[in-house]
Design a protein around this motif. Sequence first.
Motif, PDB file in Angstrom:
ATOM      1  N   PRO A   1      -7.565   1.532  -4.301  1.00  0.00           N
ATOM      2  CA  PRO A   1      -8.522   1.743  -3.637  1.00  0.00           C
ATOM      3  C   PRO A   1      -9.426   0.920  -3.330  1.00  0.00           C
ATOM      4  O   PRO A   1     -10.082   1.391  -2.216  1.00  0.00           O
ATOM      5  CB  PRO A   1      -9.599   2.690  -4.576  1.00  0.00           C
ATOM      6  CG  PRO A   1      -8.903   1.867  -5.668  1.00  0.00           C
ATOM      7  CD  PRO A   1      -7.403   1.727  -5.779  1.00  0.00           C
TER       8      PRO A   1
ATOM      9  N   ASN B   1       0.743  -1.099   0.079  1.00  0.00           N
ATOM     10  CA  ASN B   1       0.119   0.198  -0.136  1.00  0.00           C
ATOM     11  C   ASN B   1       0.928   0.981   0.033  1.00  0.00           C
ATOM     12  O   ASN B   1       0.366   2.398   0.801  1.00  0.00           O
ATOM     13  CB  ASN B   1      -0.674  -0.486   1.236  1.00  0.00           C
ATOM     14  CG  ASN B   1      -2.142  -0.953   1.255  1.00  0.00           C
ATOM     15  OD1 ASN B   1      -2.834  -0.912  -0.281  1.00  0.00           O
ATOM     16  ND2 ASN B   1      -2.338  -1.819   2.119  1.00  0.00           N
TER      17      ASN B   1
ATOM     18  N   SER C   1       0.352  10.447  -9.979  1.00  0.00           N
ATOM     19  CA  SER C   1      -0.009   9.419  -8.597  1.00  0.00           C
ATOM     20  C   SER C   1      -0.763   7.527  -8.762  1.00  0.00           C
ATOM     21  O   SER C   1      -1.230   7.582  -9.590  1.00  0.00           O
ATOM     22  CB  SER C   1      -1.119  10.191  -7.280  1.00  0.00           C
ATOM     23  OG  SER C   1      -2.457  10.772  -7.898  1.00  0.00           O
TER      24      SER C   1
ATOM     25  N   GLU D   1      -2.389   4.410  -7.011  1.00  0.00           N
ATOM     26  CA  GLU D   1      -3.190   4.300  -5.767  1.00  0.00           C
ATOM     27  C   GLU D   1      -3.984   3.137  -5.631  1.00  0.00           C
ATOM     28  O   GLU D   1      -4.124   2.295  -6.880  1.00  0.00           O
ATOM     29  CB  GLU D   1      -4.853   5.066  -5.484  1.00  0.00           C
ATOM     30  CG  GLU D   1      -5.649   5.508  -4.068  1.00  0.00           C
ATOM     31  CD  GLU D   1      -6.849   6.044  -4.556  1.00  0.00           C
ATOM     32  OE1 GLU D   1      -6.198   7.239  -3.329  1.00  0.00           O
ATOM     33  OE2 GLU D   1      -7.136   6.415  -5.465  1.00  0.00           O
TER      34      GLU D   1
END
Lengths: 114, 113
Positions: free
Chosen positions: A70, A52, A66, A68
């Motif tokens: 999610p 993560n 960026s 992620e």
Amino acid sequence: EPEVTQTPSHQVTQMGQEVILRCVPISNHLYFYWYRQILGQKVEFLVSFYNNEISEKSEIFDDQFSVERPDGSNFTLKIRSTKLEDSAMYFCASRENGNIYGYTFGSGTRLTVV
Amino acid sequence: EDKVVQSPLSLVVHEGDTVTLNCSYEVTNFRSLLWYKQEKKAPTFLFMLTSSGIEKKSGRLSSILDKKELFSILNITATQTGDSAVYLCAIMNYGGSQGNLIFGKGTKLSVKP
């Protein structure tokens, strides 16, 4: 055979817009990567992601980018304020812990910035 | 700066020919060298080489690594039109990386019937 799935396969966006490229890595894989390939050029590492968080990023991966995770399945690359030179094929890849042989690429998203 | 150089950049052969693709490298903390085949989109894995002098084979394809001279070759015998693709060489190194790959520019192989 398990696959890394990327969507969309092709995205056209206006310069200055934000895009999100989506990837679903193989389910038991723990390491995730984004690479890009500008037309006619070599595949370039952007970023790796583990536990993560970003574990490594290249010089290309500046504040415009960026990543992620999610939820438990998706891994996304966001590109803010796109530029013409962001036009490229973006590949997601994943691998499981301890198994370099299991490094699998997705089929890519072709991003065209106009 | 880590570097992977492939040669030739492109190659045109006829079916049945044998080809040799080259990959030389200069990287710190070498871990493995990988060969991929890229047809339309995603690179697909061919070989991973970690030790010098041990040939890896898969059908008509074979590859070997020389860690002293810092290069690898990929051989394809009895080429077929389905071998037409870009062949990518990549290095995985140790250090802080979590297995990210450094790619060469690739060799574009075209096999004519």
